[in-house]
Design a protein around this motif. Structure first.
Motif, PDB file in Angstrom:
ATOM      1  N   ARG A  78      33.751 -31.946  47.964  1.00  0.00           N
ATOM      2  CA  ARG A  78      33.881 -33.389  47.704  1.00  0.00           C
ATOM      3  C   ARG A  78      35.250 -33.732  47.127  1.00  0.00           C
ATOM      4  NH1 ARG A  78      28.110 -32.846  44.857  1.00  0.00           N
ATOM      5  NH2 ARG A  78      26.795 -32.912  46.738  1.00  0.00           N
ATOM      6  N   SER A 102      33.735 -37.004  55.497  1.00  0.00           N
ATOM      7  CA  SER A 102      33.192 -37.784  54.383  1.00  0.00           C
ATOM      8  C   SER A 102      31.701 -38.078  54.552  1.00  0.00           C
ATOM      9  CB  SER A 102      33.964 -39.105  54.244  1.00  0.00           C
ATOM     10  OG  SER A 102      35.323 -38.879  53.985  1.00  0.00           O
ATOM     11  N   MET A 105      29.235 -35.542  52.458  1.00  0.00           N
ATOM     12  CA  MET A 105      29.501 -35.324  51.041  1.00  0.00           C
ATOM     13  C   MET A 105      28.251 -34.903  50.266  1.00  0.00           C
ATOM     14  SD  MET A 105      32.706 -35.919  50.084  1.00  0.00           S
ATOM     15  CE  MET A 105      34.036 -37.081  49.872  1.00  0.00           C
TER      16      MET A 105
END
Length: 305
Positions: A78, A102, A105
């Motif tokens: 992350r 993303s 995450m």
């Protein structure tokens, strides 16, 4: 009688570094690069000795939520992906890959980590890439839009991408997954057209407020013929009612003459790199067309001086 005010200013010399972005003067403008920022990320990830690779993401194995086994250190994943999001300020070529990474995450896996390391390897080989901004470029706004219909293999949502240019300078870009499911490629493409329309209209208003005037109408280039025709069609079809807000928003501006939506061939679409993984020849061809350049010799000369 109007009061007059005097403000003291301090000359801080020529701008060279601002918010992690190197500003390097050139004869035809300025080069924006985040070379030092990339080096910091690579050092943090302990990949300084990695072998460079020419593309940021593979085309052979699509990333999914269930691919691989859970990565034992999700915090590390992350942190690195979060750092890479800021890097896309000057690197539109990695926008799609960063956006894709993303989306994992909450539960990154071993394959997601492998994809992240591949992106770091790509950055290691493209340290000196950056955006050049040319002051003599005309004040004309135009944008390229594209969508990868149902490209997400987990929920079959489409990926939206666009790049906005002021003359020959890329000034705004985006790559993100659409919030709702598109039932056709036309729907996915038309939703993309509405996104840069907002951006282009705001930029046109800003340019006008700054006292500059453009004699050309802002233009959006789309490679979907149906989406292009719907933008100028005064008849709203019942099958498009689920797109009512986007449809009327774009069409009103086309009818007012403040926007043009033009069809272009798929081969001329500069926006592919922000919506889908590409093979090396196509990816490298688009880099120069997008406006991303390699300034290795320029940067080294700047550093040594």
């Amino acid at each position: 009688m109007e009061a007059s005010f005097t403000f003291s200013l301090k000359y801080l010399s020529q701008l060279s570094y601002f918010l992690g972005i190197e500003v390097i003067p050139q004869t035809n403008g300025v080069l924006l690069s985040q070379r030092k920022y990339i080096l910091d990320i690579i050092t943090r990830a302990h990949t300084s000795d990695c072998k460079p690779i020419s593309t940021p993401i593979t085309t052979s194995e699509p990333l999914t939520l269930s691919s691989g086994t859970l990565y034992p250190s999700p915090t590390e994943y992350r942190a690195l992906v979060g750092a890479l999001q800021y890097l896309s300020l000057t690197r539109p070529d990695i926008s799609f890959t960063v956006n894709r990474l993303s989306q994992f995450m909450h539960a990154p896996t071993s394959l997601h980590w492998t994809a992240l390391k591949r992106l770091l390897r790509h950055l290691h080989g493209t340290l000196y890439h950056g955006i050049i901004l040319q002051p003599m470029s005309p004040l004309t706004l135009h944008a390229f839009t594209d969508a990868d219909w149902a490209g997400d293999k987990d929920n079959y949502r489409s990926t939206t991408g666009y790049i906005v240019y002021l003359g020959c300078n890329p000034i705004s870009w985006s790559s993100k997954r659409q919030p709702t499911l598109a039932r056709s490629s036309t729907e996915a493409e038309f939703r993309v057209v509405s996104s840069p329309t907002t951006e282009v209209q705001w930029l046109a208003s800003l340019i006008s407020e700054l006292g500059f005037k453009s004699n050309t109408t802002p233009t959006i280039y789309c490679d979907n013929l149906d989406a292009t025709s719907y933008s100028a069609n005064p008849i709203f079809h019942s099958r498009m009612k689920h797109l009512a807000l986007d449809f009327h928003f774009v069409r009103e501006r086309v009818q007012q003459g403040t926007l043009r939506v033009i069809h272009i061939a798929g081969d001329d679409q500069l926006e592919d790199a922000l919506t889908k993984p590409l093979l090396r020849p196509r990816f490298h061809y688009l880099l120069s067309k997008i406006g991303l350049i390699s300034g290795s010799s320029i940067l080294w000369g700047h550093i040594k001086s």
